[in-house]
Design an enzyme around this catalytic site. Structure first.
Site, PDB file in Angstrom:
ATOM      1  N   SER A  85      35.975  43.295  39.075  1.00  0.00           N
ATOM      2  CA  SER A  85      36.356  42.342  40.029  1.00  0.00           C
ATOM      3  C   SER A  85      36.695  43.175  41.361  1.00  0.00           C
ATOM      4  CB  SER A  85      37.475  41.456  39.758  1.00  0.00           C
ATOM      5  OG  SER A  85      37.436  41.067  38.426  1.00  0.00           O
TER       6      SER A  85
HETATM    7  N1  SAH Z   1      38.661  42.090  34.246  1.00  0.00           N
HETATM    8  C1  SAH Z   1      37.356  42.823  34.413  1.00  0.00           C
HETATM    9  C2  SAH Z   1      36.187  41.995  35.041  1.00  0.00           C
HETATM   10  C3  SAH Z   1      35.792  40.900  34.093  1.00  0.00           C
HETATM   11  S1  SAH Z   1      33.967  40.844  34.162  1.00  0.00           S
HETATM   12  C4  SAH Z   1      37.724  44.040  35.051  1.00  0.00           C
HETATM   13  O1  SAH Z   1      38.966  44.475  35.246  1.00  0.00           O
HETATM   14  O2  SAH Z   1      36.823  44.934  35.249  1.00  0.00           O
HETATM   15  C5  SAH Z   1      34.098  39.365  32.994  1.00  0.00           C
HETATM   16  C6  SAH Z   1      33.974  40.088  31.581  1.00  0.00           C
HETATM   17  O3  SAH Z   1      34.365  39.026  30.666  1.00  0.00           O
HETATM   18  C7  SAH Z   1      32.640  40.503  31.204  1.00  0.00           C
HETATM   19  O4  SAH Z   1      32.874  41.934  30.752  1.00  0.00           O
HETATM   20  C8  SAH Z   1      32.177  39.660  30.078  1.00  0.00           C
HETATM   21  O5  SAH Z   1      31.388  40.197  29.024  1.00  0.00           O
HETATM   22  C9  SAH Z   1      33.722  39.185  29.496  1.00  0.00           C
HETATM   23  N2  SAH Z   1      33.532  37.723  28.829  1.00  0.00           N
HETATM   24  C10 SAH Z   1      32.539  36.803  29.162  1.00  0.00           C
HETATM   25  N3  SAH Z   1      32.791  35.874  28.185  1.00  0.00           N
HETATM   26  C11 SAH Z   1      33.859  36.232  27.476  1.00  0.00           C
HETATM   27  C12 SAH Z   1      34.435  35.522  26.498  1.00  0.00           C
HETATM   28  N4  SAH Z   1      34.150  34.524  25.837  1.00  0.00           N
HETATM   29  N5  SAH Z   1      35.385  36.354  25.728  1.00  0.00           N
HETATM   30  C13 SAH Z   1      35.681  37.419  26.298  1.00  0.00           C
HETATM   31  N6  SAH Z   1      35.168  38.125  27.086  1.00  0.00           N
HETATM   32  C14 SAH Z   1      34.197  37.462  27.546  1.00  0.00           C
END
Ligand code: SAH
Length: 236
Positions: A85
């Site tokens: 992010s």
């Molecule tokens: N917080 C992260 C950025 C998030 S990007 C950072 O600091 O880098 C969003 C992430 O959520 C992705 O890696 C994706 O694979 C994950 N994601 C998507 N759906 C999800 C779910 N149902 N449960 C857990 N993770 C999920």
């Protein structure tokens, strides 16, 4: 001959240590600039959040090929179509949880592990769930190598939350969902806060803060954001 080789080795080591120190110094400066220019100047005031953003080395959470862009205020690809992010949004979401330091926080969407690391600098325990196996393995190793002992990472669908460790003082969802997964609301403590990008459009979502007060959920719109979609159960 042996003496010359030893001398070459010593010189090489000095150059290596020196260039490592210089690059670390450059990253420290870039990070300080980022916090001042993109975070503090844009209204983030919580000292704990600012200190965590100053401390956590974002350049260690991005792909080495993108290391020069690590302190720019935008998301970056982390593989598998996912992103780390934008720093300002990380700070804004963290500040909105009004953390004091003794909390247990659940994060959904570990991604690079950067947001989990920021939280771990502030609170007692962080629980983070990632649905993508490759991303989970990468984040698990990175957070372990960096020595974070107060972060637990799990592979799975964050829709279900993490019952074994519930209830949580705060929950942060870092992927966009069209609705709030009911198990997450159930796993939120009385007085707890949950933040989530809500909306079914790929273009933008409403960053929404929910406070649980006397069994009721009070919603507040923070701003519009753009996150990758939450997959799994929530899409059904
Ligand atoms: N917080 C992260 C950025 C998030 S990007 C950072 O600091 O880098 C969003 C992430 O959520 C992705 O890696 C994706 O694979 C994950 N994601 C998507 N759906 C999800 C779910 N149902 N449960 C857990 N993770 C999920």
């Amino acid at each position: 001959m042996k003496k010359i080789l030893i001398l070459i080795f010593i010189c090489f080591s000095i150059v290596l240590i020196y260039s490592y120190a210089i690059s670390n110094d450059t990253f420290d400066k870039k990070r300080e600039e980022m916090v001042r220019r993109d975070i503090e100047a844009r209204g983030i005031k919580d000292r704990k959040v600012l200190n965590a953003m100053l401390k956590v080395k974002r350049h260690l959470f991005v792909d080495p090929s993108l290391i020069d862009k690590a302190y720019n205020d935008h998301p970056l690809p982390i593989g598998e179509g996912q992103t780390i992010s934008q720093p300002y949004i990380v700070a804004l979401m963290t500040e909105s949880l009004e953390l004091k330091g003794d909390e247990r926080v659940l994060e959904i969407g570990t991604g690079s592990g950067y947001q989990a690391a920021i939280l771990a600098e502030i609170v007692k325990e962080v629980y983070t769930i990632e649905i993508n196996k490759k991303i989970y393995e990468m984040a698990f190793k990175r957070l372990k190598d960096l020595g974070y002992k107060n972060i637990k990472v799990k592979l799975g669908d964050g829709y279900q939350g993490w019952v074994e460790y519930a209830p949580f003082d705060a929950i942060m969802v870092t992927a966009a969902a069209k609705r709030i997964p009911p198990p997450l609301l159930e796993q939120l403590k009385e007085g707890g806060r949950l933040i989530i990008p809500l909306g079914d459009t790929l273009l933008y979502q409403h960053l929404t803060l929910i406070k649980k007060e006397k069994g009721k959920y009070i919603k507040k719109h923070i701003c519009d954001v753009r996150f990758v979609p939450m997959t799994g159960e929530v899409q059904k």
